[in-house]
Design a protein around this motif. Sequence first.
Motif, PDB file in Angstrom:
ATOM      1  N   MET A  63       0.847  -1.185   0.000  1.00  0.00           N
ATOM      2  CA  MET A  63       0.000   0.000   0.000  1.00  0.00           C
ATOM      3  C   MET A  63       0.884   1.237   0.000  1.00  0.00           C
ATOM      4  N   SER A  64       1.393   1.591  -1.124  1.00  0.00           N
ATOM      5  CA  SER A  64       2.318   2.718  -1.180  1.00  0.00           C
ATOM      6  C   SER A  64       1.658   3.995  -1.688  1.00  0.00           C
ATOM      7  N   ASP A  65       0.440   3.915  -2.182  1.00  0.00           N
ATOM      8  CA  ASP A  65      -0.246   5.095  -2.697  1.00  0.00           C
ATOM      9  C   ASP A  65      -0.525   6.064  -1.551  1.00  0.00           C
ATOM     10  N   ILE A  66      -0.004   7.279  -1.667  1.00  0.00           N
ATOM     11  CA  ILE A  66      -0.118   8.270  -0.591  1.00  0.00           C
ATOM     12  C   ILE A  66      -1.573   8.598  -0.281  1.00  0.00           C
ATOM     13  N   LYS A  67      -2.425   8.641  -1.297  1.00  0.00           N
ATOM     14  CA  LYS A  67      -3.844   8.940  -1.049  1.00  0.00           C
ATOM     15  C   LYS A  67      -4.472   7.844  -0.187  1.00  0.00           C
ATOM     16  N   LYS A  68      -4.111   6.595  -0.459  1.00  0.00           N
ATOM     17  CA  LYS A  68      -4.666   5.482   0.329  1.00  0.00           C
ATOM     18  C   LYS A  68      -4.152   5.512   1.761  1.00  0.00           C
ATOM     19  N   LEU A  69      -2.853   5.780   1.916  1.00  0.00           N
ATOM     20  CA  LEU A  69      -2.293   5.858   3.264  1.00  0.00           C
ATOM     21  C   LEU A  69      -2.893   7.017   4.051  1.00  0.00           C
ATOM     22  N   PHE A  86       2.746   7.629   8.737  1.00  0.00           N
ATOM     23  CA  PHE A  86       2.179   6.326   8.385  1.00  0.00           C
ATOM     24  C   PHE A  86       2.935   5.164   9.021  1.00  0.00           C
ATOM     25  N   ASP A  87       3.712   5.428  10.060  1.00  0.00           N
ATOM     26  CA  ASP A  87       4.545   4.385  10.655  1.00  0.00           C
ATOM     27  C   ASP A  87       3.769   3.137  11.052  1.00  0.00           C
ATOM     28  N   ILE A 144       6.338  -5.562   8.861  1.00  0.00           N
ATOM     29  CA  ILE A 144       7.641  -5.909   9.409  1.00  0.00           C
ATOM     30  C   ILE A 144       8.672  -6.004   8.292  1.00  0.00           C
ATOM     31  N   ASN A 145       8.259  -6.467   7.117  1.00  0.00           N
ATOM     32  CA  ASN A 145       9.188  -6.547   5.992  1.00  0.00           C
ATOM     33  C   ASN A 145       9.609  -5.170   5.516  1.00  0.00           C
ATOM     34  N   ASP A 146       8.668  -4.205   5.525  1.00  0.00           N
ATOM     35  CA  ASP A 146       9.000  -2.834   5.157  1.00  0.00           C
ATOM     36  C   ASP A 146      10.000  -2.243   6.150  1.00  0.00           C
ATOM     37  N   ILE A 147       9.784  -2.531   7.423  1.00  0.00           N
ATOM     38  CA  ILE A 147      10.665  -2.021   8.473  1.00  0.00           C
ATOM     39  C   ILE A 147      12.068  -2.612   8.310  1.00  0.00           C
ATOM     40  N   LYS A 148      12.138  -3.922   8.088  1.00  0.00           N
ATOM     41  CA  LYS A 148      13.439  -4.569   7.897  1.00  0.00           C
ATOM     42  C   LYS A 148      14.163  -3.999   6.685  1.00  0.00           C
ATOM     43  N   LYS A 149      13.433  -3.856   5.591  1.00  0.00           N
ATOM     44  CA  LYS A 149      14.037  -3.333   4.362  1.00  0.00           C
ATOM     45  C   LYS A 149      14.613  -1.937   4.596  1.00  0.00           C
TER      46      LYS A 149
END
Length: 108
Positions: free
Chosen positions: A1-7, A69-70, A75-80
Motif C-alpha cells: 500500500m504505497s499510494d499516498i492517497k490510500k495511506l 504512516f509508521d 515488518i518486511n517494510d521495516i526490515k528493508k
Amino acid sequence: MSDIKKLLGKKIKLIRKERKLTQEQLAEKVDIGTPNISYIENGKFAPSSETLQKIALALNVSACELYNFDEFSSINDIKKELFEALDKDEKILKIIYEIFKSIRFHVK
C-alpha cells in the motif's frame, strides 16, 4: 500500500474512529459532504490543503500527523528500510549495534 492517497485516507479513518466520530460527524465538522469523507478515506480523492487543514482541526491533530504512516508499515517494510540505512551509513550501523547490545537481554 504505497499510494499516498490510500495511506492518508487510512490514517484519517483510523484517527476518526479513535475519536469515535462517524463519517457524517466528521463531514459536518469539516463542512463537506459525507461521500467526500468516504472518498478521502478510501483513497479515491486527495483532499485539498484547505480541506486537509479542516480535517486535522476536526480530529485535533496536526496536518503533519496525518502523514505519519509508521503504524502501517509491515515488518518486511521495516526490515528493508533498516537494512538499507545500515548499508548506507556505518555510523548508523554502530549506533544500532550498541542499542542492540544494551537491550538484547531485556527483550523477551
